[in-house]
Design an enzyme around this catalytic site. Structure first.
Site, PDB file in Angstrom:
ATOM      1  N   ARG A 179       0.859  -1.182   0.000  1.00 35.43           N
ATOM      2  CA  ARG A 179       0.000   0.000   0.000  1.00 35.43           C
ATOM      3  C   ARG A 179       0.898   1.236   0.000  1.00 35.43           C
ATOM      4  O   ARG A 179       2.070   1.170   0.384  1.00 35.43           O
ATOM      5  CB  ARG A 179      -0.930   0.018   1.224  1.00 35.43           C
ATOM      6  N   ARG A 183      -2.407  11.042   2.028  1.00 33.77           N
ATOM      7  CA  ARG A 183      -3.082  11.919   2.984  1.00 33.77           C
ATOM      8  C   ARG A 183      -3.681  13.098   2.251  1.00 33.77           C
ATOM      9  O   ARG A 183      -2.950  13.854   1.607  1.00 33.77           O
ATOM     10  CB  ARG A 183      -2.082  12.436   4.028  1.00 33.77           C
ATOM     11  N   ARG A 256      20.759  -6.482   2.543  1.00 35.02           N
ATOM     12  CA  ARG A 256      21.161  -5.270   1.824  1.00 35.02           C
ATOM     13  C   ARG A 256      21.993  -4.441   2.800  1.00 35.02           C
ATOM     14  O   ARG A 256      21.825  -4.547   4.020  1.00 35.02           O
ATOM     15  CB  ARG A 256      19.945  -4.454   1.387  1.00 35.02           C
ATOM     16  N   ARG A 287      19.742   9.368  -0.384  1.00 33.03           N
ATOM     17  CA  ARG A 287      19.322  10.546   0.396  1.00 33.03           C
ATOM     18  C   ARG A 287      20.526  11.216   1.037  1.00 33.03           C
ATOM     19  O   ARG A 287      21.615  10.630   1.123  1.00 33.03           O
ATOM     20  CB  ARG A 287      18.288  10.164   1.446  1.00 33.03           C
ATOM     21  N   GLU A 312      23.856   8.722   1.478  1.00 31.77           N
ATOM     22  CA  GLU A 312      23.625   7.287   1.664  1.00 31.77           C
ATOM     23  C   GLU A 312      23.566   6.571   0.320  1.00 31.77           C
ATOM     24  O   GLU A 312      22.869   7.013  -0.596  1.00 31.77           O
ATOM     25  CB  GLU A 312      22.318   7.038   2.418  1.00 31.77           C
ATOM     26  N   TYR A 360      13.505  -6.899   9.970  1.00 30.38           N
ATOM     27  CA  TYR A 360      13.733  -5.470  10.178  1.00 30.38           C
ATOM     28  C   TYR A 360      12.764  -4.949  11.237  1.00 30.38           C
ATOM     29  O   TYR A 360      11.560  -5.134  11.127  1.00 30.38           O
ATOM     30  CB  TYR A 360      13.561  -4.672   8.881  1.00 30.38           C
ATOM     31  N   ASP A 362      11.695  -1.463  13.692  1.00 30.61           N
ATOM     32  CA  ASP A 362      11.884  -0.092  14.150  1.00 30.61           C
ATOM     33  C   ASP A 362      12.313  -0.136  15.611  1.00 30.61           C
ATOM     34  O   ASP A 362      12.115  -1.143  16.309  1.00 30.61           O
ATOM     35  CB  ASP A 362      10.581   0.708  14.003  1.00 30.61           C
TER      36      ASP A 362
END
Length: 376
Positions: A179, A183, A256, A287, A312, A360, A362
């Protein structure tokens, strides 16, 4: 010789939170790390009075009040709000996709106009697939265009994603993008979570306070001194790579990695934002991070005469490089399950964190898992 309740392998966030909770219960902990400093990937290097996120930008965010209260009980967090900007061929677009983005992209000023434009472009993408005799997206490119349309995909998703994964979007599976949040409000706050910020004084302060009272050994490789280290404690908390723990007996898991080019500049403000994504394929980096904006606001930015930026670069993991992102495809997940079966049989070893669980996470998930892990 000192004997410990826990040998904690890895001084990152999982190991540090676990040690903190253990010591609150009166347990003795030895925390080791193969790097020369504490903190794992959270470690910050102080350059010109700026905390530089040496292993990539870390922004703490959560909707879990218990987790937020816990980290703030250790060190107070600031008010940093993540509002990245995308640079495509010199034009700037706000992220995540919101009314500011749609105004910058198409000049639309109302939610109805933005919705109509997105729906029009989504319908065009579906029509192109139907013309090829296809009903379901065959790859990431088709999936993204059926979710957001051609313009935003071409300018803000395609090049960035191809740099991240090192292959064309037409060669990437559709399921990578399930998805794309849209907003229809003028809100540049990247996260939907209720709480976010950076520890006041930087992440080193957080880790040092979590590990206060623990014995630590740096530049210490668990596998080089395994027998001696394991004999020092009743239980092991292992946060390293699970395949390495078992001697790669089923083969190596894939990752990665990210490479950073960091430089100090003679200007107080280089890009005016902590995070700017470069979304065109021709720019080799994904970035640029300007570290001072994580902790300096308003006049503080100009009062610090220099700035530090990091470019990066995303690349395939090779032996000796830092494993950042697990490649959770079918082959690697099946391989991890074999290691997990071994790990689940261990009675005196706790496996926790991104490398040990090949997933992964957070930071708030890591904190929550470490808290739950100790409680259980």
């Amino acid at each position: 010789m000192q004997h410990y309740d826990y040998l904690i392998v890895g001084a990152g966030l999982f190991g540090s939170v676990f040690a903190y909770k253990a010591m609150q219960e009166g347990k003795k902990c030895l925390v080791i790390d193969r790097r020369p400093q504490l903190g794992g990937n959270l470690y910050c290097e102080n350059v010109e009075g700026i905390n530089v996120h040496k292993y990539g930008a870390h922004i703490f965010h959560t909707s879990n009040k218990e987790v937020w209260n816990f980290v703030n009980s250790v060190v107070e967090f600031n008010r940093y709000t993540n509002s990245p900007v995308a640079n495509y061929k010199g034009r700037l677009y706000n992220l995540p996709f919101n009314m500011n983005t749609f105004y910058q992209m198409w000049g639309v000023t109302t939610p109805d106009e933005a919705r109509a434009k997105i729906e029009e472009q989504k319908a065009e993408a579906v029509a192109r697939m139907h013309a090829d005799g296809v009903t379901n997206p065959r790859n990431l490119e088709e999936q993204a265009q059926t979710l957001i349309g051609k313009d935003i995909y071409e300018k803000l998703i395609k090049g960035y994603t191809e740099k991240q994964w090192g292959r064309k979007c037409t060669e990437l599976p559709a399921f990578i993008i399930k998805r794309l949040p849209v907003r229809l409000v003028f809100d540049n706050n990247y996260f939907n979570d209720r709480y976010q910020g950076i520890p006041i004084g930087g992440y080193n302060v957080l880790i040092e306070r979590l590990l206060e009272g623990a014995d630590t050994r740096l530049d210490c490789d668990f596998f080089t001194h395994r027998q001696e280290l394991e004999s020092l404690a009743d239980k092991v908390v292992f946060t390293g790579a699970v395949d390495e723990y078992y001697g790669y007996r089923f083969g190596k898991l894939e990752y990665r990695t990210v490479r950073f080019e960091t430089e100090t500049l003679d200007t107080p403000n280089y890009q005016g934002n902590a995070v700017v994504n470069y979304t065109e394929r021709e720019v080799p980096y994904t970035r640029v991070i300007e570290h001072k904006h994580f902790e300096m606001f308003g006049a503080e930015v100009d009062n610090c005469p220099k700035t530090v930026i990091s470019r990066e670069y995303s690349s395939e993991w090779t032996e000796g490089s830092e494993p950042y992102y697990p490649v959770n495809d079918e082959r690697n997940n099946a391989l991890y399950q074999k290691y997990k079966e071994l790990a689940d049989k261990e009675t005196n070893v706790v496996f926790g964190g991104r490398l040990a669980e090949y997933k992964y996470y957070d930071m708030h998930h890591i904190v929550e898992k470490a808290l739950r892990c100790f409680e259980s």
